[in-house]
Motif scaffolding. Structure first.
Motif, PDB file in Angstrom:
ATOM      1  N   ALA A 120       1.595  11.048   4.484  1.00  0.00           N
ATOM      2  CA  ALA A 120       2.668  10.708   5.458  1.00  0.00           C
ATOM      3  C   ALA A 120       3.633   9.528   4.827  1.00  0.00           C
ATOM      4  O   ALA A 120       3.150   8.735   3.949  1.00  0.00           O
ATOM      5  N   ARG A 167       4.659  13.861   8.537  1.00  0.00           N
ATOM      6  CA  ARG A 167       3.559  13.206   9.370  1.00  0.00           C
ATOM      7  C   ARG A 167       2.400  14.097   9.214  1.00  0.00           C
ATOM      8  O   ARG A 167       2.192  15.397   9.308  1.00  0.00           O
ATOM      9  N   GLU A 209       3.588   6.049   3.891  1.00  0.00           N
ATOM     10  CA  GLU A 209       3.187   5.303   5.262  1.00  0.00           C
ATOM     11  C   GLU A 209       2.173   4.409   4.932  1.00  0.00           C
ATOM     12  O   GLU A 209       1.254   4.814   4.171  1.00  0.00           O
TER      13      GLU A 209
END
Length: 627
Positions: free
Chosen positions: A429, A446, A30
């Motif tokens: 993430a 996450r 991410e």
């Protein structure tokens, strides 16, 4: 498809390997995760900076001298060709992830063309020995770095081949490798700086050409028989004092030792040689049992950039070369693949988040070469061997491009598979896509790791998948879906029906901890360190009240550590301490003034030190006087 590109150290199907790495593009971080931001900063700042510095510092001109395009004298180290090759490797891995980067592709292609033009008719390639010392070609292997440079060229070509770019670079590297096989298969010579061994093993993995692997094994078998001129530092410095299979301790120059260890493991798994793998495990146990700093750094002696004696780990004199941290990460990765044992992943994580991350400034363009655990008040940081702050480049510039090649391939080190299973080793993430036993697997992670120990993984697959989650050695009381984790060999195994998607929540408790050193580490006796999760913390002068000197600060280890935050640090740690200034300026016999004024101590993650202003720093903090 970038997700089908093989990453670093990918064993062949016939190898003796417990785990299989994923493809390079299987994991996407991410953008706002710690590793995601680091990888983006590497792509947009560090790698372009390295490309610019190759020209500014002269490494490219050294090659142009060979082609006749430049007539000026040589600049920088005689092995500076390796800086070019490491930057090429970083570019290849990055193009494997972002193939549409036209500027980076142009750098790779034009540099490959220059390297091809500089290559001799017989395949030889080294700018220093081609122009400055042609009469010494292959004659001074104890210091020449000829095979070391060739190894980094080959590593760059391996990355290019796997990424499907730089075909000309692959051709150049194979021509040189073939020349090396032709010459060194019939003479008893060994390079003073290991690197060629792992490079040849990797080239074998790409090409299937057995002579590359055979020569890598031959180099390992020849080392330790006194074939290398020890010259200034002796055979231990060059790991030539004992045969590889008989070694039971690390010795000498740290980067050389760890590159050798990586090559030992590569050859061991490809040739299914248990004696080599056993030797690798023995020297690893010595290195990480008594010769590694809390930050994962290695090397306590500046004189020869070397390991010290057991427990010889002075924080202020720590060499802790950045390249050694990277080499440690790479060697541990190979041992993890070979054995599947958690301890290697633990060491990877510790080095990654501390010594490796700390070597680069948050701007991505300034770097530490050495990484001490204590920068003293009054330190003379005017010399680049031990500066007070990160520098944009070095006369020996091995570290910045080494960082660039590691971080550009970092997503390839997150997870592995085996028959019916997938193992998560590093937590960040992002999204993982791969196949297990022919079935597609998708995992969305996450987490705010390493700032927070809560990790949610949503898994979707039709496979009968066993998901193995690494429980770090520092994590006591880990929970899986709210229940105590059933930890076996360092991993919690989770089996579910994943066909409709299922979420697993791993909670790794992250209380701030006081760490005490082994009593034989004389240099930090009477001191403690502060850690949280995988992060080592430190004190900086910048966080102390005016007029307080860092060396006069003491910590009360009995007091609870409080968590906080600052604009640039998601988790700071606050401790109670005191200022115990010396009773006088007398050098000996003055003694301390006794228990002093209380002071609040704010600790930040070690990897962030030196980003605000140059100044004193320490990891190991003396304990407050109690009488």
């Amino acid at each position: 498809m970038t997700e089908r590109i093989l990453g670093p150290a990918h064993p062949t199907s016939a190898a003796m390997s417990a785990l299989r790495p994923l493809f390079l593009g299987a994991v996407t971080f991410e953008p706002d995760s710690l590793l995601g931001r680091w990888q983006e900063r590497n792509a947009t700042r560090t790698l372009p900076h390295c490309v610019d510095q190759l020209d500014a510092a002269g490494a490219m001109d050294n090659l142009r001298r060979v082609t006749g395009e430049v007539e000026a004298g040589r600049r920088n180290m005689w092995f500076a060709d390796s800086d070019v090759y490491k930057t090429l490797e970083a570019a290849a891995w990055q193009l494997g992830r972002t193939p549409d980067d036209a500027e980076l592709r142009a750098f790779l292609d034009t540099t490959a063309a220059l390297v091809a033009k500089a290559q001799g008719e017989d395949g030889y390639l080294n700018s220093y020995f081609a122009v400055d010392k042609p009469e010494l070609r292959w004659r001074k292997l104890h210091w020449s770095h000829e095979l070391y440079c060739a190894g980094h060229l080959i590593q760059a070509a391996v990355a290019a081949a796997r990424a499907g770019v730089g075909a000309q670079l692959v051709t150049v590297a194979r021509r040189f490798a073939d020349l090396i096989v032709e010459r060194f298969s019939v003479v008893d010579d060994v390079d003073g700086h290991p690197e060629i061994e792992t490079a040849l093993a990797e080239l074998y993995r790409v090409t299937g050409h057995r002579p590359y692997l055979d020569l890598a094994r031959r180099f390992l078998d020849l080392r330790g028989h006194g074939l290398i001129d020890g010259e200034r530092f002796g055979p231990r410095y060059l790991q030539d004092h004992v045969p590889v299979r008989e070694a039971d301790e690390v010795a000498g120059h740290v980067v050389r030792q760890l590159y050798l260890l990586a090559g030992v493991v590569d050859v061991a798994v490809e040739t299914r040689d248990d004696s080599l793998l056993d030797a690798a495990r023995r020297v690893w146990a010595d290195a990480f049992g008594a010769k590694t700093y809390l930050t994962g750094a290695q090397g306590s002696r500046h004189r020869d950039e070397a390991f010290g004696d057991p427990y010889e780990l002075p924080p202020d004199r720590a060499y802790g070369e950045t390249c050694a941290g990277i080499a440690s990460f790479q060697a541990n990765w190979r041992l993890l693949l070979a054995t599947g044992e958690r301890k290697y992943a633990d060491e990877m994580e510790g080095a990654l988040y501390n010594v490796i991350a700390g070597s680069t400034a948050m701007d991505g363009t300034h770097f530490f070469y050495s990484n001490p655990l204590h920068l003293r008040t009054g330190h003379d940081g005017s010399h680049e061997d031990a500066p007070s702050q990160r520098l944009p480049w070095y006369s020996c510039a091995c570290c910045p491009p080494n960082l660039a090649r590691l971080v550009s391939s970092l997503s390839g080190y997150v997870a592995t598979t085996d028959h019916g299973g997938l193992q998560m080793h590093l937590y960040a993430a992002g999204t993982l896509r791969t196949t297990v036993d022919g079935a597609d697997v998708r995992i969305v992670t996450r987490t705010e790791y390493p700032w927070d120990g809560r990790i949610e993984l949503t898994v979707t697959t039709d496979a009968a998948l066993t998901l193995a989650l690494r429980i770090p050695g520092w994590a006591s009381g880990a929970l899986v879906d709210g229940a105590p984790a059933d930890v076996r060999d360092g991993y919690a195994e989770v089996r579910r029906d994943w066909s409709a998607g299922a979420t697993v929540t791993l909670e790794l408790p992250m209380p701030a901890r006081i760490v005490r050193p082994h009593p034989r580490i004389d240099a930090v006796r009477g001191c403690v360190a502060v850690t949280r999760g995988p992060l080592v913390y430190c004190l900086e002068q910048a966080d102390l009240p005016g007029g307080v000197t860092l060396e006069d600060v003491r910590i009360d280890p009995a007091e609870r550590l409080a968590e906080g935050q600052s604009p640039d640090v998601p988790v700071t740690l606050t401790a109670r301490g005191s200022v115990e200034a010396p009773a006088s300026e007398e050098l000996y016999g003055a003694g301390a003034a006794g228990p002093g004024e209380p002071v609040e101590l704010i600790a930040i993650p070690y990897f962030l030190w030196g980003n605000r202003t140059p100044g004193p720093m320490r990891v190991w903090i003396p304990v407050a006087t109690t009488e």
